[in-house]
Every structure is written in C-alpha cells, then in structure tokens.
Scaffold this motif. Structure first.
Motif, PDB file in Angstrom:
ATOM      1  N   LYS A   1       0.854  -1.181   0.000  1.00  0.00           N
ATOM      2  CA  LYS A   1       0.000   0.000   0.000  1.00  0.00           C
ATOM      3  C   LYS A   1       0.895   1.238   0.000  1.00  0.00           C
ATOM      4  CE  LYS A   1      -3.801   2.310   2.405  1.00  0.00           C
ATOM      5  NZ  LYS A   1      -4.701   2.291   3.578  1.00  0.00           N
ATOM      6  N   ILE A   2       0.979   1.870  -1.192  1.00  0.00           N
ATOM      7  CA  ILE A   2       1.830   3.060  -1.347  1.00  0.00           C
ATOM      8  C   ILE A   2       0.983   4.291  -1.053  1.00  0.00           C
ATOM      9  CG2 ILE A   2       3.199   4.396  -2.992  1.00  0.00           C
ATOM     10  CD1 ILE A   2       3.870   1.786  -4.395  1.00  0.00           C
ATOM     11  N   VAL A   3       1.480   5.136  -0.155  1.00  0.00           N
ATOM     12  CA  VAL A   3       0.732   6.323   0.304  1.00  0.00           C
ATOM     13  C   VAL A   3       1.498   7.582  -0.075  1.00  0.00           C
ATOM     14  CG1 VAL A   3      -0.231   7.526   2.291  1.00  0.00           C
ATOM     15  CG2 VAL A   3      -0.239   5.012   2.217  1.00  0.00           C
ATOM     16  N   GLU A   4       0.788   8.511  -0.716  1.00  0.00           N
ATOM     17  CA  GLU A   4       1.413   9.790  -1.083  1.00  0.00           C
ATOM     18  C   GLU A   4       1.469  10.695   0.147  1.00  0.00           C
ATOM     19  OE1 GLU A   4       0.514  13.703  -3.839  1.00  0.00           O
ATOM     20  OE2 GLU A   4      -0.358  11.765  -4.427  1.00  0.00           O
ATOM     21  N   LEU A   5       2.626  11.333   0.373  1.00  0.00           N
ATOM     22  CA  LEU A   5       2.818  12.243   1.511  1.00  0.00           C
ATOM     23  C   LEU A   5       2.783  13.709   1.098  1.00  0.00           C
ATOM     24  CD1 LEU A   5       5.666  10.351   3.413  1.00  0.00           C
ATOM     25  CD2 LEU A   5       3.206  10.271   3.851  1.00  0.00           C
ATOM     26  N   GLY A   6       2.615  13.979  -0.201  1.00  0.00           N
ATOM     27  CA  GLY A   6       2.536  15.349  -0.672  1.00  0.00           C
ATOM     28  C   GLY A   6       3.843  15.856  -1.237  1.00  0.00           C
ATOM     29  N   ASP A   7       3.852  17.170  -1.564  1.00  0.00           N
ATOM     30  CA  ASP A   7       5.046  17.813  -2.107  1.00  0.00           C
ATOM     31  C   ASP A   7       5.834  18.448  -0.971  1.00  0.00           C
ATOM     32  OD1 ASP A   7       4.174  17.068  -4.569  1.00  0.00           O
ATOM     33  OD2 ASP A   7       3.308  19.022  -5.074  1.00  0.00           O
ATOM     34  N   VAL A   8       7.168  18.333  -1.056  1.00  0.00           N
ATOM     35  CA  VAL A   8       8.014  18.942  -0.034  1.00  0.00           C
ATOM     36  C   VAL A   8       9.119  19.734  -0.720  1.00  0.00           C
ATOM     37  CG1 VAL A   8       7.561  17.172   1.700  1.00  0.00           C
ATOM     38  CG2 VAL A   8       9.462  16.873   0.114  1.00  0.00           C
ATOM     39  N   ALA A   9       9.496  20.793  -0.070  1.00  0.00           N
ATOM     40  CA  ALA A   9      10.624  21.593  -0.575  1.00  0.00           C
ATOM     41  C   ALA A   9      11.908  20.968  -0.060  1.00  0.00           C
ATOM     42  CB  ALA A   9      10.491  23.033  -0.118  1.00  0.00           C
ATOM     43  N   VAL A  10      12.873  20.839  -0.957  1.00  0.00           N
ATOM     44  CA  VAL A  10      14.149  20.233  -0.606  1.00  0.00           C
ATOM     45  C   VAL A  10      15.243  21.252  -0.811  1.00  0.00           C
ATOM     46  CG1 VAL A  10      15.770  18.383  -1.090  1.00  0.00           C
ATOM     47  CG2 VAL A  10      13.321  17.954  -1.281  1.00  0.00           C
ATOM     48  N   ARG A  11      16.071  21.390   0.208  1.00  0.00           N
ATOM     49  CA  ARG A  11      17.148  22.365   0.133  1.00  0.00           C
ATOM     50  C   ARG A  11      18.053  22.052  -1.064  1.00  0.00           C
ATOM     51  NH1 ARG A  11      21.949  22.533   4.274  1.00  0.00           N
ATOM     52  NH2 ARG A  11      21.243  20.387   4.266  1.00  0.00           N
ATOM     53  N   GLY A  12      18.314  23.100  -1.832  1.00  0.00           N
ATOM     54  CA  GLY A  12      19.171  22.961  -2.996  1.00  0.00           C
ATOM     55  C   GLY A  12      18.423  22.647  -4.266  1.00  0.00           C
ATOM     56  N   MET A  13      17.091  22.446  -4.179  1.00  0.00           N
ATOM     57  CA  MET A  13      16.308  22.130  -5.361  1.00  0.00           C
ATOM     58  C   MET A  13      15.238  23.186  -5.544  1.00  0.00           C
ATOM     59  SD  MET A  13      15.999  17.976  -5.081  1.00  0.00           S
ATOM     60  CE  MET A  13      15.667  17.866  -6.839  1.00  0.00           C
ATOM     61  N   VAL A  14      15.018  23.607  -6.791  1.00  0.00           N
ATOM     62  CA  VAL A  14      14.077  24.693  -7.077  1.00  0.00           C
ATOM     63  C   VAL A  14      12.640  24.209  -6.960  1.00  0.00           C
ATOM     64  CG1 VAL A  14      13.315  26.351  -8.819  1.00  0.00           C
ATOM     65  CG2 VAL A  14      15.758  25.805  -8.591  1.00  0.00           C
ATOM     66  N   GLN A  15      12.358  23.065  -7.585  1.00  0.00           N
ATOM     67  CA  GLN A  15      10.995  22.556  -7.606  1.00  0.00           C
ATOM     68  C   GLN A  15      10.743  21.643  -6.405  1.00  0.00           C
ATOM     69  OE1 GLN A  15       8.693  23.487  -9.767  1.00  0.00           O
ATOM     70  NE2 GLN A  15      10.139  24.764 -10.932  1.00  0.00           N
ATOM     71  N   PRO A  16       9.512  21.683  -5.848  1.00  0.00           N
ATOM     72  CA  PRO A  16       9.162  20.755  -4.775  1.00  0.00           C
ATOM     73  C   PRO A  16       9.197  19.316  -5.293  1.00  0.00           C
ATOM     74  CG  PRO A  16       7.428  22.405  -5.098  1.00  0.00           C
ATOM     75  CD  PRO A  16       8.406  22.583  -6.192  1.00  0.00           C
ATOM     76  N   VAL A  17       9.350  18.376  -4.383  1.00  0.00           N
ATOM     77  CA  VAL A  17       9.437  16.953  -4.746  1.00  0.00           C
ATOM     78  C   VAL A  17       8.278  16.224  -4.091  1.00  0.00           C
ATOM     79  CG1 VAL A  17      10.800  14.843  -4.570  1.00  0.00           C
ATOM     80  CG2 VAL A  17      11.949  17.057  -4.921  1.00  0.00           C
TER      81      VAL A  17
END
Length: 605
Positions: free
Chosen positions: A583-599
């Motif tokens: 059962k794969i659960v999405e946790l949403g988008d997160v901002a990652v230091r050093g990356m422009v776009q959220p992941v």
C-alpha cells in the motif's frame, strides 16, 4: 581482461595444433583401435548366416580319430560326406608328401566333389643376402584336382589383433586370392585367374566387389567371439551323425579348432580375462569363415578419412574451450564429461548404423587437454582478475555480483560511467541517546550486530554497499551491474530491513537493551558511478544530484513519522504490478534544500 581471454584462446589453439600434429602422425592409433574393439564387445554377438558351417578338428576328434596328422584318405572320406556342399574349403596344409595311395585317395575325393578349395601358405625364406617370398602349395596330386587355392595367412596389427582381412596379394606379379576370397569365388565357378584388380584398387570377381585395395585389407565385420559360427566336430561328420543333405548348398570350412594346433588369433572380441568373459582367441578357420561372410554379405567397416578425423579433433577442442572458459573447474569438468559422452554416443551411432569408424580418442583427448589448459589459465590469470575485482568490489557487493562482473567485464567501467540507479540511505533513530554512557566497545558491538543484518539484506536484493556513515549506511541498486528493477529491489530491501529491525529489537529488549528505530530514504535517477579517489586509495561510489536527494529524504522520516520515504522519481521506475501487494501512500510535495521545484514523496504502509 579481454586481452587475457585472447591469451586463453591462443593457449587452446596451441594445444589443438599439437594434437593435430600427433594425430596426423598416428600416435593415437593404438588407443583408437581399442575403442573400435570395444564397440564390438558392447554390441555383443549376433547370429551368423546359417549357410556357413565349420567342421572343426577339435580335441574330441583327435581322441576319436587318432593322432595327428591323419591319413589323407580320412579327409577324402569326409569330402564324400560333404558331396552336397556348395563349396568345401580345407584350411589344412598338404604341402608335404604323404604316402602315394593316401594322396591319391584324397585327390580322387577332391575330384569327385568338384568345388574344393585348398590352402596355400606364404612364407619368407632367406637365400644368401636376399629374402624371398615363397608360396607353399599342396602337393601335385591334390593341386591337379582342386578347383582353387588361396593363401591362408592372416595379417595381425601392431597390437597382435586381427581386424582386417587381406583379400589378395601379388605373387610373381599376379593377383593371388586369400583362402576366403578363393572360396567365395569358387561359389561362382571362378578360379584365381579370373580375379580382377582394377587401377582404382577395386577388386572384382564375378558378382563380388570388394572395397578398394591398396595394400591394406578392409576392416571386416566380426559377428562375435570364437564359436560364433556353427562348428561341428570333425569326427561326428565322419561317423555319419550328420546326413549329406544337412550340408546342401552350404559353405563348409574344414580346419583345426583345438588349442593344440596353436592356430588361434585375437580379434576385437578377445578380452584380457578371456576365460571368465568367454572371449577366447578365434581359430584360424573361423577367421576365414568371418572373411568369407564379409565378402559374401558386404560386411565391412570403413575408417573415416583423415580430414574428417582432424576436423572432429578441432571441433571438440573448440567445444571444450567454449564450455570451460569462464567457468569454475568442476562446472567445466561436468560439461567436459557430457561432451565426451555425447561424442562417444555420436561416433557409436556412426559405427553401428553407417559402419563408419570415426576417431574418438584423439578428439576426446584434445577436449581434455584444452579443458586442463583453460582451467590452468583461469587459475593463474583469470583468478588474478577475480582478486582484482574482489579487491575493488568485494566490500560493496555479494559474491554473486563479483562473479557476474567477471563473466561480463564490459558491464563495469572502473573509470566511471553514467547509470540509472536507486540510491538508498538509512539512519538509526535514537542512536545518540543510546550511546550516552556506553563504552566504545559496547557501541561498536551493537553497530556491528545491526550492520551485519542490514548489509546481508542489501546483498540479498542485489544491492551494492557504498559506505557506512557512522550509524547510517548508503547503498546503490542498479550499479555497477545494471538492473531494470533497481527501484523495486531497493524498496523490497527497505521493507525487509524494517522487519529485521523488529526482530533485532525484540532480541535487544530481551537482553535489557534499548531498541532502535530506522529511517530510510530512496531516490532514483542518473548518477556517475565509478572508483573515486587517489592512486593510493580509491573507493567505489556514485555521485550526482539524485544521491543528495536520497539523503535529504532519509532525514524527513523524523517529521513525517515514517520509516521509509521515496520520491516520485523512484515511483516512476517501479513496475507497479510487481508491488500490488504493497500500500503506497502519497505524503505530498516537499521543498528540498538545494532544489528549485518541490518533490512529491511517498511511503509504504
């Protein structure tokens, strides 16, 4: 490593060339002949034609009739009882004079029968500085009445075994048939003068056509060991135990079969333990019967041409190299045994079905020597490569992966190459609080226990251990050997680590020790993999943006309250049908230091 494999090929080629040279010189001919003999022994005896009968002077006949030599009139009496036989061949020497009335009695019996063939003998006699070939013929009264003569000599080969029959020889420039061939010709009413030896070596006599003769007789078909052909004691025929009509239209050969005459020969059926195995030497008269059978029924075997045997040798040498190279000695040996058995079976089929004798020993010996050469090469040269690869990767991957690298060296470029991988980072939760108040020995012991289990799981799923990071570890799936399912492997390994940690925690709690938690981060994408460092110290690792993202995701488990977090990039590389049990659960988008776009990130529940 490629160059060294060329070296192995050169070694195999050298062995094959040496074997070609030795086979051309005939150095294996004696062993080949033994294998040829074994074919007969494995085949066993077969029924001979009923039209060929031997009347043997055996021990009982010597006892009943009297001391040898017998009066020649006795042989005349025998001929009268064989009046209905198609041809009577007498393998007894009558070269010396006897009493005139005895010779006359036998001569008259020979004349009455009309189809009697007598034996002549070729011998070498020295006269001064010269050695002459002498033909010892029957005495004149018998010679005048006999239908035909033939020489009774039988050739043996270098191991003292008879495998061939000499159908004819030249005497004073004229072809002289053997006793068996003269008998076959007599059946068609042909005397020795009608023997035609053609320019191509073919021997023709009436409807008889023998294989080309170039000084060496044809290999004849042996139907069995001694006493394969019907053998009737001489005295029983003489006493009238067999009526004349029993021999009607039969080829009858008369000659000694008792060992006392010392007229015995080894054949392919003669074995070392003769008495126990029932394969005694064969009397000369039965050899003549065997040759007669061959001439009448085309019972020949043919030696394959030299070029066929040499090509067979090359083929088996090449095959042995293919099955031996790059394999462990025991694997190569199993393949070699299978190859030899297959070749033995194949040559056996050619022998039994096509009467073709193709070499077995020289090709099989070539295969064995090539295998030994390849094995030695692998031991002394390829093993060095194994140690080199083991030194470079042994700490990072399982033995299975090391073997794969050795089999497919092109899959890894030690200088670095771009690969699509899944990067794994893990960290122990609560390790800092656990370490407080503990001795370094206790901490290291606990870490070793933990890492031993976790590292084995990485190897189990085909991962590569990159490094230990204090209480954490980094691994890569999909490098150095590419894996299409690297993302699934990484996720399966992560789940198994979580379950394994539960088992460890129960063990530690039972010992009164504090349990650990775990955080795992996974991310997939292109990286540069290779050995990084200085000439004095190099380590295998992967470098790239996706490596850093995996480390960032691992640290997010604290705030998300999870054990495993993987990115959307990893999800793209997963074959979802293979993960339908999860059962794969999405946790949403997160901002990652050093990356422009959220992941976008996920976990598994």
């Amino acid at each position: 490593m490629k160059g060294k494999f060329h070296g192995g090929q050169a070694l195999a080629a050298l062995v094959t060339l040496l074997m070609l040279f030795s086979a051309t010189l005939g150095l294996w001919s004696l062993l080949e002949a033994k294998v040829y003999d074994s074919r007969f022994q494995q085949k066993g005896a077969e029924a001979p034609p009923e039209s060929i009968v031997i009347i043997g002077v055996d021990d009982e006949s010597l006892h009943q009739v009297g001391r040898w030599p017998w009066a020649r009139s006795i042989h005349g009496e025998l001929l009268d009882r064989l009046e209905q036989a198609k041809v009577v061949c007498i393998d007894i020497s009558f070269a010396s004079d006897s009493q005139e009335e005895e010779d006359q009695a036998l001569a008259e019996a020979i004349g009455r029968h009309g189809r009697v063939v007598l034996a002549a003998h070729l011998s070498l006699e020295q006269e001064g500085d010269y050695i002459n070939q002498v033909l010892r013929l029957p005495v004149d009264p018998l010679l005048m009445e006999t239908f035909s003569i033939g020489f009774a000599n039988f050739p043996t080969e270098e191991d003292n075994i008879v495998r061939r029959a000499l159908p004819m020889t030249l005497f004073d420039g004229y072809p002289l048939p053997s006793l068996a061939l003269a008998t076959a010709m007599a059946g068609e009413g042909l005397d020795p003068s009608e023997l035609d030896w053609q320019e191509d070596g073919l021997i023709v006599a009436g409807s008889l056509a023998l294989p080309p003769f170039h000084g060496q007789g044809p290999l004849i078909h042996f139907r069995g060991p001694a006493e394969t052909y019907e053998t009737i004691p001489y005295y029983q025929v003489l006493n009238g135990d067999y009526p004349p009509e029993y021999f009607a239209d039969k080829w009858v050969l008369v000659g000694p079969v008792s060992p006392l005459f010392k007229d015995e020969f080894n054949t392919p059926y003669t074995q070392s333990n003769m008495a126990l195995k029932g394969a005694l030497p064969t009397p000369g008269v039965e050899l003549h019967a065997t040759a007669l059978d061959a001439y009448l029924n085309q019972g020949y075997f043919f030696k394959a041409p030299l070029w066929v045997n040499l090509m067979s040798l090359v083929f088996l040498g090449f095959s042995a190299y293919v099955v031996s190279s790059g394999r462990r000695p025991w694997q190569g040996l199993l393949f070699l045994i299978f190859l030899a058995l297959l070749w033995y079976f194949f040559t056996g089929v050619l022998w039994s079905q096509m009467n073709l004798w193709v070499d077995f020993v020289a090709p099989a010996m070539t295969a064995l020597l090539v295998y030994l050469a390849a094995t030695a090469y692998n031991h002394f040269f390829v093993e060095q490569e194994r140690k080199k690869v083991q030194g470079l990767f042994g700490r990072y991957v399982s033995d299975k992966v090391v073997d794969e690298l050795l089999k497919n060296p092109d899959k890894v470029a030690l200088g670095g190459q771009r690969q699509i991988v899944t990067v794994f980072f893990s960290d122990i939760r609560g390790f800092t609080s656990y370490s407080e108040g503990k001795t370094p020995e206790e901490v290291v012991s606990r870490l070793n226990e933990y890492f031993t289990v976790m590292t084995s799981i990485v190897f189990k799923h085909g991962g590569t251990l990159d490094k230990y990071l204090g209480d954490g570890m980094m691994a890569v799936f999909g490098a150095p050997i590419p894996q299409e399912d690297h993302a699934e492997r990484a996720l399966r390994a992560s789940l198994e680590m979580c379950r394994a940690l539960e088992e460890l925690n129960r063990t530690w709690e039972a010992r009164g020790e504090k349990p650990f938690g775990i955080g795992i981060g996974l991310n997939s994408g292109p990286v540069l993999s290779g050995n990084i460092g200085s000439p004095e110290r190099m380590e295998y690792t992967v470098i790239g943006e996706d490596v850093n993202l995996s480390a960032r995701l691992e640290s997010m488990n604290k705030e998300k309250g999870t054990q495993i977090i993987f990115s959307e990039r990893t999800l793209r590389y997963m074959q979802l049908p293979a993960l339908e049990d999860l059962k794969i659960v999405e946790l949403g988008d997160v901002a990652v230091r050093g990356m422009v776009q959220p992941v976008k990130i996920y976990t598994v529940r």
